[in-house]
Motif scaffolding. Structure first.
Motif, mmCIF file in Angstrom:
data_model
loop_
_atom_site.group_PDB
_atom_site.id
_atom_site.type_symbol
_atom_site.label_atom_id
_atom_site.label_comp_id
_atom_site.label_asym_id
_atom_site.label_seq_id
_atom_site.Cartn_x
_atom_site.Cartn_y
_atom_site.Cartn_z
ATOM 1 N N ARG A 192 -45.574 -27.138 7.210
ATOM 2 C CA ARG A 192 -46.791 -27.892 7.802
ATOM 3 C C ARG A 192 -48.076 -26.590 7.824
ATOM 4 N NH1 ARG A 192 -48.456 -30.404 13.141
ATOM 5 N NH2 ARG A 192 -48.401 -29.004 13.653
ATOM 6 N N LEU A 193 -49.233 -27.024 7.223
ATOM 7 C CA LEU A 193 -50.339 -26.215 7.346
ATOM 8 C C LEU A 193 -51.407 -26.919 7.813
ATOM 9 C CD1 LEU A 193 -50.366 -24.423 3.766
ATOM 10 C CD2 LEU A 193 -49.054 -23.516 5.973
ATOM 11 N N ILE A 194 -52.033 -25.893 8.621
ATOM 12 C CA ILE A 194 -53.134 -26.243 9.540
ATOM 13 C C ILE A 194 -54.599 -25.825 8.561
ATOM 14 C CG2 ILE A 194 -54.532 -27.708 11.186
ATOM 15 C CD1 ILE A 194 -51.761 -28.165 12.436
ATOM 16 N N GLY A 195 -55.313 -26.121 9.038
ATOM 17 C CA GLY A 195 -56.760 -25.247 8.352
ATOM 18 C C GLY A 195 -58.037 -26.591 8.109
ATOM 19 N N ARG A 196 -58.775 -25.295 7.420
ATOM 20 C CA ARG A 196 -60.046 -25.820 6.838
ATOM 21 C C ARG A 196 -60.855 -26.169 5.282
ATOM 22 N NH1 ARG A 196 -65.507 -24.153 8.700
ATOM 23 N NH2 ARG A 196 -67.361 -25.754 8.569
ATOM 24 N N ILE A 197 -61.647 -26.047 5.103
ATOM 25 C CA ILE A 197 -61.795 -25.820 3.748
ATOM 26 C C ILE A 197 -62.877 -25.680 3.559
ATOM 27 C CG2 ILE A 197 -62.371 -26.391 1.242
ATOM 28 C CD1 ILE A 197 -60.126 -28.130 1.645
ATOM 29 N N PHE B 174 -64.232 -33.956 -2.162
ATOM 30 C CA PHE B 174 -63.689 -34.299 -1.063
ATOM 31 C C PHE B 174 -63.325 -35.788 -1.692
ATOM 32 C CE2 PHE B 174 -64.663 -37.693 2.091
ATOM 33 C CZ PHE B 174 -63.726 -37.825 3.331
ATOM 34 N N ARG B 175 -64.672 -36.059 -1.947
ATOM 35 C CA ARG B 175 -63.442 -38.000 -2.596
ATOM 36 C C ARG B 175 -62.929 -37.844 -3.214
ATOM 37 N NH1 ARG B 175 -68.883 -38.115 -2.368
ATOM 38 N NH2 ARG B 175 -69.962 -37.797 -4.833
ATOM 39 N N GLN B 176 -63.109 -36.635 -4.364
ATOM 40 C CA GLN B 176 -61.785 -37.160 -5.507
ATOM 41 C C GLN B 176 -60.360 -36.220 -4.563
ATOM 42 O OE1 GLN B 176 -62.261 -33.351 -8.404
ATOM 43 N NE2 GLN B 176 -60.696 -34.181 -9.836
ATOM 44 N N ILE B 177 -59.892 -35.760 -3.859
ATOM 45 C CA ILE B 177 -59.137 -35.978 -2.837
ATOM 46 C C ILE B 177 -58.511 -36.520 -2.232
ATOM 47 C CG2 ILE B 177 -57.746 -34.163 -1.079
ATOM 48 C CD1 ILE B 177 -59.976 -31.726 -1.612
ATOM 49 N N LYS B 178 -59.531 -37.102 -1.565
ATOM 50 C CA LYS B 178 -59.202 -38.534 -0.682
ATOM 51 C C LYS B 178 -58.602 -39.964 -1.066
ATOM 52 C CE LYS B 178 -60.312 -39.080 3.836
ATOM 53 N NZ LYS B 178 -59.206 -39.329 4.805
ATOM 54 N N TYR C 239 -47.654 -28.192 -1.389
ATOM 55 C CA TYR C 239 -48.158 -29.145 -0.133
ATOM 56 C C TYR C 239 -48.605 -30.174 -0.428
ATOM 57 C CZ TYR C 239 -46.880 -24.882 2.439
ATOM 58 O OH TYR C 239 -46.249 -23.822 3.268
ATOM 59 N N ARG C 240 -48.585 -31.401 0.045
ATOM 60 C CA ARG C 240 -48.987 -32.748 0.273
ATOM 61 C C ARG C 240 -50.567 -32.767 1.611
ATOM 62 N NH1 ARG C 240 -48.419 -34.812 -4.686
ATOM 63 N NH2 ARG C 240 -46.146 -34.247 -5.309
ATOM 64 N N PHE C 241 -51.276 -33.489 1.187
ATOM 65 C CA PHE C 241 -52.779 -33.267 2.290
ATOM 66 C C PHE C 241 -51.451 -34.840 2.686
ATOM 67 C CE2 PHE C 241 -55.296 -31.044 -0.848
ATOM 68 C CZ PHE C 241 -56.372 -30.544 0.685
ATOM 69 N N VAL C 242 -52.185 -34.621 4.234
ATOM 70 C CA VAL C 242 -51.628 -35.872 4.987
ATOM 71 C C VAL C 242 -52.606 -35.905 5.831
ATOM 72 C CG1 VAL C 242 -50.437 -35.776 7.368
ATOM 73 C CG2 VAL C 242 -49.259 -34.744 5.986
ATOM 74 N N ARG C 243 -53.886 -34.995 6.085
ATOM 75 C CA ARG C 243 -54.819 -35.602 6.346
ATOM 76 C C ARG C 243 -56.329 -34.793 5.941
ATOM 77 N NH1 ARG C 243 -58.133 -33.157 10.285
ATOM 78 N NH2 ARG C 243 -55.874 -32.106 10.717
ATOM 79 N N LEU C 244 -56.782 -35.031 5.290
ATOM 80 C CA LEU C 244 -58.625 -34.456 5.353
ATOM 81 C C LEU C 244 -59.780 -34.569 5.627
ATOM 82 C CD1 LEU C 244 -59.724 -32.053 3.829
ATOM 83 C CD2 LEU C 244 -59.853 -33.887 1.070
ATOM 84 N N ASP C 245 -60.743 -34.362 6.430
ATOM 85 C CA ASP C 245 -61.045 -35.101 7.933
ATOM 86 C C ASP C 245 -63.027 -34.338 6.005
ATOM 87 O OD1 ASP C 245 -60.135 -35.815 9.138
ATOM 88 O OD2 ASP C 245 -60.044 -34.505 10.894
ATOM 89 N N PHE D 186 -57.740 -29.862 7.567
ATOM 90 C CA PHE D 186 -57.193 -30.605 7.158
ATOM 91 C C PHE D 186 -55.463 -30.691 7.653
ATOM 92 C CE2 PHE D 186 -57.609 -26.439 4.692
ATOM 93 C CZ PHE D 186 -55.704 -26.023 5.801
ATOM 94 N N GLU D 187 -54.523 -31.479 7.091
ATOM 95 C CA GLU D 187 -53.042 -30.873 6.939
ATOM 96 C C GLU D 187 -52.533 -31.248 6.437
ATOM 97 O OE1 GLU D 187 -49.490 -32.634 9.701
ATOM 98 O OE2 GLU D 187 -51.738 -33.384 10.446
ATOM 99 N N LEU D 188 -51.367 -29.972 5.797
ATOM 100 C CA LEU D 188 -50.515 -30.298 4.567
ATOM 101 C C LEU D 188 -49.226 -30.474 5.375
ATOM 102 C CD1 LEU D 188 -52.105 -27.302 2.129
ATOM 103 C CD2 LEU D 188 -52.690 -29.952 2.131
ATOM 104 N N ARG D 189 -48.485 -30.496 4.076
ATOM 105 C CA ARG D 189 -46.879 -30.848 4.960
ATOM 106 C C ARG D 189 -46.486 -30.302 3.668
ATOM 107 N NH1 ARG D 189 -45.385 -33.359 9.532
ATOM 108 N NH2 ARG D 189 -47.230 -34.156 10.285
ATOM 109 N N ARG D 190 -45.269 -29.549 3.223
ATOM 110 C CA ARG D 190 -44.728 -29.612 2.388
ATOM 111 C C ARG D 190 -43.530 -30.133 2.117
ATOM 112 N NH1 ARG D 190 -41.772 -23.138 2.018
ATOM 113 N NH2 ARG D 190 -39.917 -24.692 3.268
ATOM 114 N N ASP D 191 -43.378 -30.423 0.616
ATOM 115 C CA ASP D 191 -42.589 -31.475 -0.410
ATOM 116 C C ASP D 191 -41.262 -30.931 -0.013
ATOM 117 O OD1 ASP D 191 -44.506 -32.804 -1.415
ATOM 118 O OD2 ASP D 191 -44.532 -32.400 -3.479
#
Length: 87
Positions: A39-44, A52-56, A70-76, A81-86
């Motif tokens: 899991r990664l947590i951070g900010r772009i 933002f719209r393209q990712i969401k 990784y896959r996006f779990v959350r993007l504000d 964001f929060e990413l989780r590894r496959d």
């Protein structure tokens, strides 16, 4: 500052292999990660509204960080964001 490489699923090609978009490189601030992190947590910080719209709006988004996918779990909207590894 770190970097994320992001691609989007684009269906399948003529040989029925998954097709991916070109890479989008974005600067990111990773605030929590370990070399073996699932899991990664951070900010772009400079996330543009269209990015933002393209990712969401995309169902098949992969972010590559440090050679791992990784896959996006959350993007504000502020780029957090929060990413989780496959697995």
């Amino acid at each position: 500052m770190d970097s994320l490489s992001i691609t989007f699923g684009m269906g399948v090609d003529d040989e029925l292999r998954p097709a991916r978009s070109n890479l989008i490189e974005v600067a990111a601030e990773i605030t929590w990660a370990k070399s073996s992190a699932k899991r990664l947590i951070g900010r772009i910080p400079y996330l543009l509204p269209h990015q933002f719209r393209q990712i969401k709006d995309s169902a098949d988004v992969i972010a590559n960080f440090d050679g791992k996918e990784y896959r996006f779990v959350r993007l504000d909207a502020d780029g957090s964001f929060e990413l989780r590894r496959d697995a």
